[in-house]
Write a protein that holds these residues in place. Structure first.
Motif, PDB file in Angstrom:
ATOM      1  N   GLY A   1    -103.078  52.430  47.466  1.00  0.00           N
ATOM      2  CA  GLY A   1    -102.589  53.687  46.925  1.00  0.00           C
ATOM      3  C   GLY A   1    -102.368  54.773  47.959  1.00  0.00           C
ATOM      4  O   GLY A   1    -101.787  54.540  49.018  1.00  0.00           O
ATOM      5  N   PHE A   2    -102.847  55.975  47.631  1.00  0.00           N
ATOM      6  CA  PHE A   2    -102.603  57.161  48.447  1.00  0.00           C
ATOM      7  C   PHE A   2    -103.097  56.977  49.880  1.00  0.00           C
ATOM      8  O   PHE A   2    -102.397  57.311  50.827  1.00  0.00           O
ATOM      9  N   LEU A   3    -104.273  56.428  50.048  1.00  0.00           N
ATOM     10  CA  LEU A   3    -104.834  56.234  51.386  1.00  0.00           C
ATOM     11  C   LEU A   3    -103.987  55.255  52.194  1.00  0.00           C
ATOM     12  O   LEU A   3    -103.731  55.468  53.375  1.00  0.00           O
ATOM     13  N   GLY A   4    -103.521  54.198  51.559  1.00  0.00           N
ATOM     14  CA  GLY A   4    -102.664  53.226  52.249  1.00  0.00           C
ATOM     15  C   GLY A   4    -101.344  53.823  52.676  1.00  0.00           C
ATOM     16  O   GLY A   4    -100.871  53.593  53.785  1.00  0.00           O
ATOM     17  N   TYR A   5    -100.743  54.610  51.781  1.00  0.00           N
ATOM     18  CA  TYR A   5     -99.494  55.277  52.138  1.00  0.00           C
ATOM     19  C   TYR A   5     -99.699  56.273  53.271  1.00  0.00           C
ATOM     20  O   TYR A   5     -98.858  56.413  54.154  1.00  0.00           O
ATOM     21  N   MET A   6    -100.812  56.958  53.252  1.00  0.00           N
ATOM     22  CA  MET A   6    -101.100  57.936  54.300  1.00  0.00           C
ATOM     23  C   MET A   6    -101.281  57.231  55.649  1.00  0.00           C
ATOM     24  O   MET A   6    -100.742  57.672  56.664  1.00  0.00           O
ATOM     25  N   ILE A   7    -101.994  56.120  55.661  1.00  0.00           N
ATOM     26  CA  ILE A   7    -102.201  55.371  56.908  1.00  0.00           C
ATOM     27  C   ILE A   7    -100.883  54.831  57.435  1.00  0.00           C
ATOM     28  O   ILE A   7    -100.590  54.936  58.632  1.00  0.00           O
ATOM     29  N   ILE A   8    -100.072  54.257  56.549  1.00  0.00           N
ATOM     30  CA  ILE A   8     -98.756  53.748  56.962  1.00  0.00           C
ATOM     31  C   ILE A   8     -97.881  54.883  57.492  1.00  0.00           C
ATOM     32  O   ILE A   8     -97.176  54.733  58.486  1.00  0.00           O
ATOM     33  N   GLY A   9     -97.940  56.048  56.857  1.00  0.00           N
ATOM     34  CA  GLY A   9     -97.148  57.195  57.314  1.00  0.00           C
ATOM     35  C   GLY A   9     -97.569  57.678  58.685  1.00  0.00           C
ATOM     36  O   GLY A   9     -96.736  57.948  59.552  1.00  0.00           O
ATOM     37  N   PHE A  10     -98.892  57.793  58.909  1.00  0.00           N
ATOM     38  CA  PHE A  10     -99.387  58.229  60.220  1.00  0.00           C
ATOM     39  C   PHE A  10     -99.084  57.194  61.298  1.00  0.00           C
ATOM     40  O   PHE A  10     -98.620  57.527  62.385  1.00  0.00           O
ATOM     41  N   LEU A  11     -99.353  55.940  60.997  1.00  0.00           N
ATOM     42  CA  LEU A  11     -99.098  54.873  61.961  1.00  0.00           C
ATOM     43  C   LEU A  11     -97.599  54.755  62.246  1.00  0.00           C
ATOM     44  O   LEU A  11     -97.185  54.590  63.396  1.00  0.00           O
ATOM     45  N   GLY A  12     -96.782  54.873  61.207  1.00  0.00           N
ATOM     46  CA  GLY A  12     -95.337  54.815  61.379  1.00  0.00           C
ATOM     47  C   GLY A  12     -94.808  55.969  62.199  1.00  0.00           C
ATOM     48  O   GLY A  12     -93.872  55.811  62.980  1.00  0.00           O
ATOM     49  N   SER A  13     -95.402  57.130  62.034  1.00  0.00           N
ATOM     50  CA  SER A  13     -94.994  58.281  62.833  1.00  0.00           C
ATOM     51  C   SER A  13     -95.255  58.029  64.306  1.00  0.00           C
ATOM     52  O   SER A  13     -94.420  58.331  65.163  1.00  0.00           O
ATOM     53  N   TRP A  14     -96.381  57.467  64.606  1.00  0.00           N
ATOM     54  CA  TRP A  14     -96.743  57.167  65.994  1.00  0.00           C
ATOM     55  C   TRP A  14     -95.802  56.109  66.580  1.00  0.00           C
ATOM     56  O   TRP A  14     -95.281  56.269  67.689  1.00  0.00           O
ATOM     57  N   VAL A  15     -95.575  55.026  65.821  1.00  0.00           N
ATOM     58  CA  VAL A  15     -94.706  53.947  66.297  1.00  0.00           C
ATOM     59  C   VAL A  15     -93.268  54.431  66.435  1.00  0.00           C
ATOM     60  O   VAL A  15     -92.595  54.147  67.430  1.00  0.00           O
ATOM     61  N   GLY A  16     -92.784  55.177  65.458  1.00  0.00           N
ATOM     62  CA  GLY A  16     -91.414  55.681  65.510  1.00  0.00           C
ATOM     63  C   GLY A  16     -91.180  56.626  66.665  1.00  0.00           C
ATOM     64  O   GLY A  16     -90.119  56.618  67.295  1.00  0.00           O
ATOM     65  N   ARG A  17     -92.181  57.438  66.968  1.00  0.00           N
ATOM     66  CA  ARG A  17     -92.024  58.364  68.095  1.00  0.00           C
ATOM     67  C   ARG A  17     -92.005  57.611  69.423  1.00  0.00           C
ATOM     68  O   ARG A  17     -91.303  58.016  70.357  1.00  0.00           O
ATOM     69  N   ILE A  18     -92.742  56.516  69.518  1.00  0.00           N
ATOM     70  CA  ILE A  18     -92.712  55.701  70.740  1.00  0.00           C
ATOM     71  C   ILE A  18     -91.321  55.105  70.941  1.00  0.00           C
ATOM     72  O   ILE A  18     -90.765  55.140  72.032  1.00  0.00           O
ATOM     73  N   PHE A  19     -90.736  54.554  69.864  1.00  0.00           N
ATOM     74  CA  PHE A  19     -89.449  53.873  69.986  1.00  0.00           C
ATOM     75  C   PHE A  19     -88.255  54.821  70.023  1.00  0.00           C
ATOM     76  O   PHE A  19     -87.307  54.589  70.755  1.00  0.00           O
ATOM     77  N   LEU A  20     -88.283  55.886  69.220  1.00  0.00           N
ATOM     78  CA  LEU A  20     -87.111  56.759  69.109  1.00  0.00           C
ATOM     79  C   LEU A  20     -87.271  58.110  69.785  1.00  0.00           C
ATOM     80  O   LEU A  20     -86.301  58.827  69.967  1.00  0.00           O
ATOM     81  N   GLY A  21     -88.506  58.487  70.124  1.00  0.00           N
ATOM     82  CA  GLY A  21     -88.738  59.780  70.740  1.00  0.00           C
ATOM     83  C   GLY A  21     -88.699  60.900  69.713  1.00  0.00           C
ATOM     84  O   GLY A  21     -88.511  60.672  68.526  1.00  0.00           O
ATOM     85  N   PRO A  22     -88.871  62.129  70.161  1.00  0.00           N
ATOM     86  CA  PRO A  22     -88.849  63.263  69.230  1.00  0.00           C
ATOM     87  C   PRO A  22     -87.418  63.630  68.835  1.00  0.00           C
ATOM     88  O   PRO A  22     -86.730  64.348  69.537  1.00  0.00           O
ATOM     89  N   THR A  23     -86.959  63.073  67.718  1.00  0.00           N
ATOM     90  CA  THR A  23     -85.597  63.280  67.261  1.00  0.00           C
ATOM     91  C   THR A  23     -85.594  63.820  65.831  1.00  0.00           C
ATOM     92  O   THR A  23     -86.431  63.450  65.041  1.00  0.00           O
ATOM     93  N   GLY A  24     -84.649  64.640  65.514  1.00  0.00           N
ATOM     94  CA  GLY A  24     -84.483  65.105  64.147  1.00  0.00           C
ATOM     95  C   GLY A  24     -85.394  66.261  63.785  1.00  0.00           C
ATOM     96  O   GLY A  24     -86.106  66.805  64.626  1.00  0.00           O
ATOM     97  N   PRO A  25     -85.377  66.614  62.511  1.00  0.00           N
ATOM     98  CA  PRO A  25     -86.178  67.762  62.056  1.00  0.00           C
ATOM     99  C   PRO A  25     -87.674  67.451  62.078  1.00  0.00           C
ATOM    100  O   PRO A  25     -88.080  66.306  61.932  1.00  0.00           O
ATOM    101  N   GLN A  26     -88.459  68.488  62.257  1.00  0.00           N
ATOM    102  CA  GLN A  26     -89.909  68.344  62.309  1.00  0.00           C
ATOM    103  C   GLN A  26     -90.509  69.028  61.083  1.00  0.00           C
ATOM    104  O   GLN A  26     -90.234  70.191  60.810  1.00  0.00           O
ATOM    105  N   VAL A  27     -91.345  68.290  60.356  1.00  0.00           N
ATOM    106  CA  VAL A  27     -92.008  68.819  59.169  1.00  0.00           C
ATOM    107  C   VAL A  27     -93.479  68.434  59.252  1.00  0.00           C
ATOM    108  O   VAL A  27     -93.817  67.257  59.371  1.00  0.00           O
ATOM    109  N   GLY A  28     -94.348  69.406  59.214  1.00  0.00           N
ATOM    110  CA  GLY A  28     -95.781  69.135  59.211  1.00  0.00           C
ATOM    111  C   GLY A  28     -96.266  68.408  60.449  1.00  0.00           C
ATOM    112  O   GLY A  28     -97.229  67.650  60.379  1.00  0.00           O
ATOM    113  N   GLY A  29     -95.614  68.598  61.570  1.00  0.00           N
ATOM    114  CA  GLY A  29     -96.022  67.939  62.801  1.00  0.00           C
ATOM    115  C   GLY A  29     -95.403  66.565  62.998  1.00  0.00           C
ATOM    116  O   GLY A  29     -95.664  65.898  63.986  1.00  0.00           O
TER     117      GLY A  29
END
Length: 87
Positions: free
Chosen positions: A29-57
């Motif tokens: 549920g919520f905790l799993g989605y939150m973990i995937i979102g945080f982990l995905g943010s980290w992985v996406g920033r490694i591969f794509l860099g800081p691109t696009g709009p920034q919301v909530g860090g």
């Protein structure tokens, strides 16, 4: 304190969007989605860099792409674990 709250909201929303894109539901549920979102943010920033709009860090585009990648990998691994009867 408000920044931490927005991090939780945006992280879980990105995880939920990744689940909707892939068509896969996370059991935790919520905790799993939150973990995937945080982990995905980290992985996406490694591969794509800081691109696009920034919301909530989070940079939204790399975080969403990374969340979809992380959810796909996690779903595949959990499917294989269940297939072999470990879970």
């Amino acid at each position: 304190m408000l920044e931490l709250f927005w991090s939780f909201v945006v992280g879980s929303t990105l995880g939920l969007l990744a689940g909707l894109i892939i068509g896969n539901d996370i059991r935790s549920g919520f905790l799993g989605y939150m973990i995937i979102g945080f982990l995905g943010s980290w992985v996406g920033r490694i591969f794509l860099g800081p691109t696009g709009p920034q919301v909530g860090g989070f940079y939204v585009i790399p975080a969403l792409v990374g969340s979809v990648m992380c959810l796909a990998v996690c779903s595949y691994l959990l499917q294989k674990i269940r297939q072999f009867g470990f879970y």
